[in-house]
Design an enzyme around this catalytic site. Sequence first.
Site, PDB file in Angstrom:
ATOM      1  N   CYS A  95       0.804  -1.232   0.000  1.00 16.26           N
ATOM      2  CA  CYS A  95       0.000   0.000   0.000  1.00 16.26           C
ATOM      3  C   CYS A  95       0.835   1.278   0.000  1.00 16.26           C
ATOM      4  O   CYS A  95       1.329   1.670  -1.045  1.00 16.26           O
ATOM      5  CB  CYS A  95      -0.974  -0.046   1.163  1.00 16.26           C
ATOM      6  SG  CYS A  95      -2.360   1.066   0.911  1.00 16.26           S
ATOM      7  N   ARG A 132     -12.740   6.236  -0.081  1.00 16.46           N
ATOM      8  CA  ARG A 132     -11.560   5.360   0.032  1.00 16.46           C
ATOM      9  C   ARG A 132     -11.930   3.955  -0.457  1.00 16.46           C
ATOM     10  O   ARG A 132     -13.070   3.517  -0.277  1.00 16.46           O
ATOM     11  CB  ARG A 132     -11.117   5.265   1.500  1.00 16.46           C
ATOM     12  CG  ARG A 132     -10.575   6.556   2.067  1.00 16.46           C
ATOM     13  CD  ARG A 132     -10.147   6.386   3.525  1.00 16.46           C
ATOM     14  NE  ARG A 132      -9.005   5.493   3.678  1.00 16.46           N
ATOM     15  CZ  ARG A 132      -7.748   5.824   3.453  1.00 16.46           C
ATOM     16  NH1 ARG A 132      -7.469   7.036   3.015  1.00 16.46           N
ATOM     17  NH2 ARG A 132      -6.761   4.955   3.630  1.00 16.46           N
ATOM     18  N   HIS A 196      -3.576  -5.624   2.460  1.00 15.85           N
ATOM     19  CA  HIS A 196      -3.181  -5.887   3.846  1.00 15.85           C
ATOM     20  C   HIS A 196      -3.800  -7.229   4.249  1.00 15.85           C
ATOM     21  O   HIS A 196      -4.379  -7.933   3.427  1.00 15.85           O
ATOM     22  CB  HIS A 196      -3.745  -4.791   4.768  1.00 15.85           C
ATOM     23  CG  HIS A 196      -3.327  -3.414   4.413  1.00 15.85           C
ATOM     24  ND1 HIS A 196      -2.036  -2.946   4.572  1.00 15.85           N
ATOM     25  CD2 HIS A 196      -4.037  -2.383   3.890  1.00 15.85           C
ATOM     26  CE1 HIS A 196      -1.973  -1.686   4.175  1.00 15.85           C
ATOM     27  NE2 HIS A 196      -3.170  -1.323   3.763  1.00 15.85           N
TER      28      HIS A 196
END
Length: 252
Positions: A95, A132, A196
Amino acid sequence: MYELKVLYLYPDILELYGDFGNIQVLKYRLEQRGFKAIIDKYSIGDNPPDFKSYDLVFAGGGADQEQSILSKDLIKYKDNIKEAVESGVFFLLICGAYQLFGKYYKGVEGNVIPGLSIFDYYTEAINDRKKRCIGNTVIEAEFNGIKTEIIGFENHGGQTFDVSTPFGKVLYGHGNKFGDNQEGFFLSNVIATYLHGPLLSKNPLLCDYIIKHCLDRKYNDNVILQPLDDNFENSVRKQLLNRFLNSDNNKK
Ligand code: GLN
């Protein structure tokens, strides 16, 4: 005894999403096979590392502010990192770290954080904190001729453009940006991804690909990795894949 030398970048700064778990899984899967894991850490103010002397470089994700702070430090090592990538050192970038190896990352406030420009992609966050890419993610990736689902969790405002060689095709979730069908960036010795999870805890095959790739290169050998008991990991994967890919609320 085979050993893997790992450089863990900015563990005190890029640690918002628990990506440290990747180091733990790497270490576990090495030691379970009787191999040694040497984990060196580097952060701002430490002695400059020689990236070329490592087998694997790892960096996790973080918030815009942390990225802005460390980018000024990271950019000092641009040439050394570029040489390391070109010499075949493996880079696993999650990320925020993924974003900083591109041309730049423009944060949600519109601030442009210069990247290393080692890869051509660039990232721009939408100037709306509510917009997001967040949620569980499944992609189809291929490495060593094996196609497999990679499961993770994404949480990024950054939208990444101009990715020449993606890590995988999005089966569930967002990927490099809203509505994209591609996720991450991939070379034989670079995996840069939004996933993640920690990533390697949910994807043992991927972890073993990285371990074998690094050991084969280091020892100029075809290292045989004894299989580990992944029954628990695989039963969890089966549950997750069923939930994300077979449910009627399957949204890409
Ligand atoms: N701050 C970056 C973004 O919001 C990276 C986030 C992350 O590392 N998960 O896109």
